[in-house]
Design a protein around this motif. Structure first.
Motif, PDB file in Angstrom:
ATOM      1  N   ILE A  20      37.113  34.847  46.439  1.00 40.19           N
ATOM      2  CA  ILE A  20      38.286  35.562  46.929  1.00 40.19           C
ATOM      3  C   ILE A  20      38.697  36.608  45.902  1.00 40.19           C
ATOM      4  CG2 ILE A  20      40.701  35.360  47.609  1.00 40.19           C
ATOM      5  CD1 ILE A  20      40.113  32.595  48.632  1.00 40.19           C
ATOM      6  N   ASP A  21      38.688  37.856  46.336  1.00 46.00           N
ATOM      7  CA  ASP A  21      39.063  38.964  45.450  1.00 46.00           C
ATOM      8  C   ASP A  21      40.306  39.708  45.946  1.00 46.00           C
ATOM      9  OD1 ASP A  21      36.821  38.593  43.720  1.00 46.00           O
ATOM     10  OD2 ASP A  21      35.556  39.612  45.185  1.00 46.00           O
ATOM     11  N   SER A  22      40.742  39.420  47.177  1.00 46.08           N
ATOM     12  CA  SER A  22      41.828  40.203  47.749  1.00 46.08           C
ATOM     13  C   SER A  22      42.581  39.407  48.801  1.00 46.08           C
ATOM     14  CB  SER A  22      41.267  41.480  48.396  1.00 46.08           C
ATOM     15  OG  SER A  22      40.444  41.142  49.510  1.00 46.08           O
ATOM     16  N   PHE A  23      43.652  40.004  49.279  1.00 46.50           N
ATOM     17  CA  PHE A  23      44.438  39.420  50.368  1.00 46.50           C
ATOM     18  C   PHE A  23      43.577  39.240  51.618  1.00 46.50           C
ATOM     19  CE2 PHE A  23      46.957  40.033  54.216  1.00 46.50           C
ATOM     20  CZ  PHE A  23      47.995  39.134  54.040  1.00 46.50           C
ATOM     21  N   ASP A  24      42.746  40.243  51.918  1.00 43.94           N
ATOM     22  CA  ASP A  24      41.890  40.170  53.106  1.00 43.94           C
ATOM     23  C   ASP A  24      40.891  39.022  52.999  1.00 43.94           C
ATOM     24  OD1 ASP A  24      43.164  42.308  54.248  1.00 43.94           O
ATOM     25  OD2 ASP A  24      41.717  43.790  53.538  1.00 43.94           O
ATOM     26  N   ASP A  25      40.340  38.805  51.796  1.00 44.41           N
ATOM     27  CA  ASP A  25      39.401  37.694  51.609  1.00 44.41           C
ATOM     28  C   ASP A  25      40.088  36.358  51.871  1.00 44.41           C
ATOM     29  OD1 ASP A  25      37.440  39.481  50.905  1.00 44.41           O
ATOM     30  OD2 ASP A  25      37.678  39.188  48.748  1.00 44.41           O
ATOM     31  N   ALA A  26      41.306  36.212  51.333  1.00 42.43           N
ATOM     32  CA  ALA A  26      42.045  34.962  51.526  1.00 42.43           C
ATOM     33  C   ALA A  26      42.383  34.754  53.000  1.00 42.43           C
ATOM     34  CB  ALA A  26      43.330  34.982  50.687  1.00 42.43           C
ATOM     35  N   SER A  27      42.774  35.835  53.679  1.00 42.78           N
ATOM     36  CA  SER A  27      43.102  35.741  55.105  1.00 42.78           C
ATOM     37  C   SER A  27      41.886  35.319  55.917  1.00 42.78           C
ATOM     38  CB  SER A  27      43.624  37.091  55.612  1.00 42.78           C
ATOM     39  OG  SER A  27      44.799  37.463  54.930  1.00 42.78           O
ATOM     40  N   ALA A  28      40.721  35.886  55.586  1.00 46.22           N
ATOM     41  CA  ALA A  28      39.501  35.545  56.308  1.00 46.22           C
ATOM     42  C   ALA A  28      39.145  34.076  56.136  1.00 46.22           C
ATOM     43  CB  ALA A  28      38.348  36.427  55.831  1.00 46.22           C
ATOM     44  N   GLN A  29      39.348  33.537  54.931  1.00 49.70           N
ATOM     45  CA  GLN A  29      39.061  32.125  54.698  1.00 49.70           C
ATOM     46  C   GLN A  29      40.021  31.231  55.471  1.00 49.70           C
ATOM     47  OE1 GLN A  29      36.506  30.466  53.052  1.00 49.70           O
ATOM     48  NE2 GLN A  29      35.710  32.528  53.316  1.00 49.70           N
ATOM     49  N   ALA A  30      41.281  31.630  55.537  1.00 50.78           N
ATOM     50  CA  ALA A  30      42.263  30.854  56.307  1.00 50.78           C
ATOM     51  C   ALA A  30      41.867  30.808  57.776  1.00 50.78           C
ATOM     52  CB  ALA A  30      43.654  31.463  56.140  1.00 50.78           C
ATOM     53  N   ILE A  31      41.420  31.935  58.319  1.00 53.35           N
ATOM     54  CA  ILE A  31      41.012  31.995  59.721  1.00 53.35           C
ATOM     55  C   ILE A  31      39.741  31.191  59.945  1.00 53.35           C
ATOM     56  CG2 ILE A  31      40.306  33.522  61.588  1.00 53.35           C
ATOM     57  CD1 ILE A  31      43.312  33.549  60.816  1.00 53.35           C
ATOM     58  N   PHE A  87      44.923  37.125  42.846  1.00 51.93           N
ATOM     59  CA  PHE A  87      43.534  36.749  42.661  1.00 51.93           C
ATOM     60  C   PHE A  87      42.809  37.663  41.668  1.00 51.93           C
ATOM     61  CE2 PHE A  87      44.704  35.894  47.129  1.00 51.93           C
ATOM     62  CZ  PHE A  87      44.757  34.524  47.040  1.00 51.93           C
ATOM     63  N   LYS A  88      43.528  38.583  41.063  1.00 52.09           N
ATOM     64  CA  LYS A  88      42.894  39.553  40.184  1.00 52.09           C
ATOM     65  C   LYS A  88      43.199  39.261  38.720  1.00 52.09           C
ATOM     66  CE  LYS A  88      41.116  42.400  43.285  1.00 52.09           C
ATOM     67  NZ  LYS A  88      39.681  42.706  43.361  1.00 52.09           N
ATOM     68  N   HIS A  89      42.268  39.671  37.875  1.00 45.10           N
ATOM     69  CA  HIS A  89      42.492  39.590  36.434  1.00 45.10           C
ATOM     70  C   HIS A  89      42.688  40.973  35.845  1.00 45.10           C
ATOM     71  CE1 HIS A  89      41.300  35.442  36.886  1.00 45.10           C
ATOM     72  NE2 HIS A  89      40.149  35.823  37.421  1.00 45.10           N
ATOM     73  N   LYS A  90      42.758  41.973  36.717  1.00 47.40           N
ATOM     74  CA  LYS A  90      43.030  43.338  36.299  1.00 47.40           C
ATOM     75  C   LYS A  90      43.853  43.992  37.398  1.00 47.40           C
ATOM     76  CE  LYS A  90      38.634  44.981  38.209  1.00 47.40           C
ATOM     77  NZ  LYS A  90      37.368  45.660  37.914  1.00 47.40           N
ATOM     78  N   ALA A  91      44.424  45.145  37.115  1.00 50.34           N
ATOM     79  CA  ALA A  91      45.302  45.807  38.072  1.00 50.34           C
ATOM     80  C   ALA A  91      44.545  46.132  39.350  1.00 50.34           C
ATOM     81  CB  ALA A  91      45.871  47.083  37.461  1.00 50.34           C
ATOM     82  N   ALA A  92      45.158  45.827  40.478  1.00 51.43           N
ATOM     83  CA  ALA A  92      44.510  46.085  41.766  1.00 51.43           C
ATOM     84  C   ALA A  92      44.753  47.514  42.204  1.00 51.43           C
ATOM     85  CB  ALA A  92      45.045  45.128  42.820  1.00 51.43           C
ATOM     86  N   THR A  93      43.794  48.119  42.864  1.00 51.48           N
ATOM     87  CA  THR A  93      43.926  49.479  43.382  1.00 51.48           C
ATOM     88  C   THR A  93      44.783  49.448  44.635  1.00 51.48           C
ATOM     89  OG1 THR A  93      41.734  50.031  42.559  1.00 51.48           O
ATOM     90  CG2 THR A  93      42.677  51.481  44.243  1.00 51.48           C
ATOM     91  N   LEU A 119      36.387  33.719  38.826  1.00 53.93           N
ATOM     92  CA  LEU A 119      35.011  34.136  39.068  1.00 53.93           C
ATOM     93  C   LEU A 119      35.005  35.660  39.157  1.00 53.93           C
ATOM     94  CD1 LEU A 119      32.051  33.419  39.656  1.00 53.93           C
ATOM     95  CD2 LEU A 119      32.629  33.380  42.076  1.00 53.93           C
ATOM     96  N   GLY A 120      34.435  36.299  38.151  1.00 53.78           N
ATOM     97  CA  GLY A 120      34.442  37.753  38.124  1.00 53.78           C
ATOM     98  C   GLY A 120      35.863  38.281  38.074  1.00 53.78           C
ATOM     99  N   ALA A 121      36.152  39.228  38.963  1.00 59.51           N
ATOM    100  CA  ALA A 121      37.500  39.789  39.023  1.00 59.51           C
ATOM    101  C   ALA A 121      38.426  38.980  39.919  1.00 59.51           C
ATOM    102  CB  ALA A 121      37.434  41.232  39.528  1.00 59.51           C
ATOM    103  N   GLY A 122      37.889  37.967  40.599  1.00 59.61           N
ATOM    104  CA  GLY A 122      38.706  37.162  41.500  1.00 59.61           C
ATOM    105  C   GLY A 122      38.623  35.689  41.172  1.00 59.61           C
ATOM    106  N   VAL A 123      38.571  34.868  42.211  1.00 60.56           N
ATOM    107  CA  VAL A 123      38.510  33.419  42.020  1.00 60.56           C
ATOM    108  C   VAL A 123      37.481  32.823  42.956  1.00 60.56           C
ATOM    109  CG1 VAL A 123      40.939  33.235  41.326  1.00 60.56           C
ATOM    110  CG2 VAL A 123      40.314  32.959  43.736  1.00 60.56           C
TER     111      VAL A 123
END
Length: 329
Positions: free
Chosen positions: A132-143, A190-196, A106-110
């Motif tokens: 989910i676009d980043s590590f922080d997004d995934a962590s927030a969902q887990a919590i 979770f990215k389809h392009k290089a992450a910053t 979905l977009g740049a993530g999933v």
């Protein structure tokens, strides 16, 4: 005389001993149910557009973050288990819940569809869809899943009465930087392009914070969300850990909540909302009062936060506390 000796010999012969009956085998005592709820996290299924190991690694991250938050036991399941066997597998492990999901680009993530299933009923008890676009997004969902489990445990005290007792102290989790060790390239998962590249995590104070479920006169789902945002916000400043104790009076319960982990504070809060007419619709103003206590039951701080959304109100209170108490003391 010979006849008399024979009679004496017969009379002196000892009576045969009765054969002892075999003792019944002892019935094994079932292992006691763990004091904290257990959840099995199965590898998330994925579409063919994603890397083959994306679902497995994302599920491992969820389990790692939930264990780090404390209060529950999250188990990562192998990818070889068929979906039709999820329930039986979780029941064999005496788990209370299992988590499954499905990921699509979905977009740049999933986009991740999450479903939490009770092993008691075999039915879905919680479900959500997140981007989910980043590590922080995934962590927030887990919590968020972690908070949902604790919320259901507290609302079903008659079935999970052991969860209300003082549980065994869970080892304090490492900070966010250490939790992500082994997942150094998780952002790229979770990215389809290089992450910053992100700046290095700042050093957190040694004193941690135990997060207790928020209260207030709003629906339980809002309290669960507020607790999740509270944990997430505090985690960005301090070493946070969820408490499984359903506290009602922290002044008296603080000592038992901390247990032997005395280098902590205890944080909770009270959530309220006021709705008013605004044009053709209504406007809701959220207020969250963050209360922080020492392990001895003394109130360290009471910081209010307001916002047009629940999340903004909680984060406002957390940021105000972190600014006023950067060392959590």
């Amino acid at each position: 005389m010979l006849l008399c000796s024979f009679v004496v010999f017969v009379a002196a012969k000892p009576a045969p001993k009765p054969t002892p009956s075999p003792a019944p085998a002892a019935t094994p005592t079932p292992a006691p149910k763990p004091a904290i709820p257990t959840i099995v996290v199965f590898p998330f299924q994925t579409s063919t557009d994603l890397k083959p190991d994306t679902g497995t690694r994302a599920a491992q991250l969820f389990a790692q973050q939930m264990n780090g938050a404390g209060g529950i036991d999250a188990i990562s399941a192998a990818s070889t288990i068929a979906r039709s066997d999820y329930l039986n597998y979780a029941r064999k492990l005496q788990a209370d819940y299992y988590l499954m999901g499905y990921m699509t680009p979905l977009g740049a993530g999933v986009s991740l569809v999450e479903q939490l299933v009770s092993t008691g009923s075999g039915t879905i008890v919680y479900g959500t869809t997140a981007q989910i676009d980043s590590f922080d997004d995934a962590s927030a969902q887990a919590i968020q899943i972690h908070g949902a489990v604790l919320s259901m445990e507290q609302s079903e005290a008659d079935r999970y009465n052991s969860a209300q007792a003082e549980s065994t102290t869970t080892p304090a989790p490492a900070n966010q930087a250490n939790l992500s060790k082994g997942f150094a390239d998780i952002a790229g998962l979770f990215k389809h392009k290089a992450a910053t590249p992100k700046p290095a995590a700042t050093t957190k104070p040694s004193k941690g914070v135990l997060v207790v479920r928020a209260g207030g006169s709003v629906p339980a789902s809002d309290l669960t969300r507020a607790t999740t945002v509270l944990y997430s916000g505090l985690s960005s400043h301090f070493n946070a850990k969820m408490s499984s104790v359903a506290a009602t009076d922290l002044t008296r319960q603080a000592d038992s909540i901390c247990g032997t982990s005395r280098d902590n504070t205890i944080a909770t809060g009270n959530l309220s909302a006021i709705s008013s007419r605004h044009g053709l619709g209504t406007r809701t103003q959220w207020t969250f009062r963050l209360d922080v206590y020492t392990c001895f039951g003394a109130k360290l701080a009471s910081t209010p936060g307001t916002g047009d959304t629940l999340d903004d109100a909680v984060r406002s209170a957390v940021d105000a506390y972190a600014t006023a108490h950067p060392e959590n003391s």
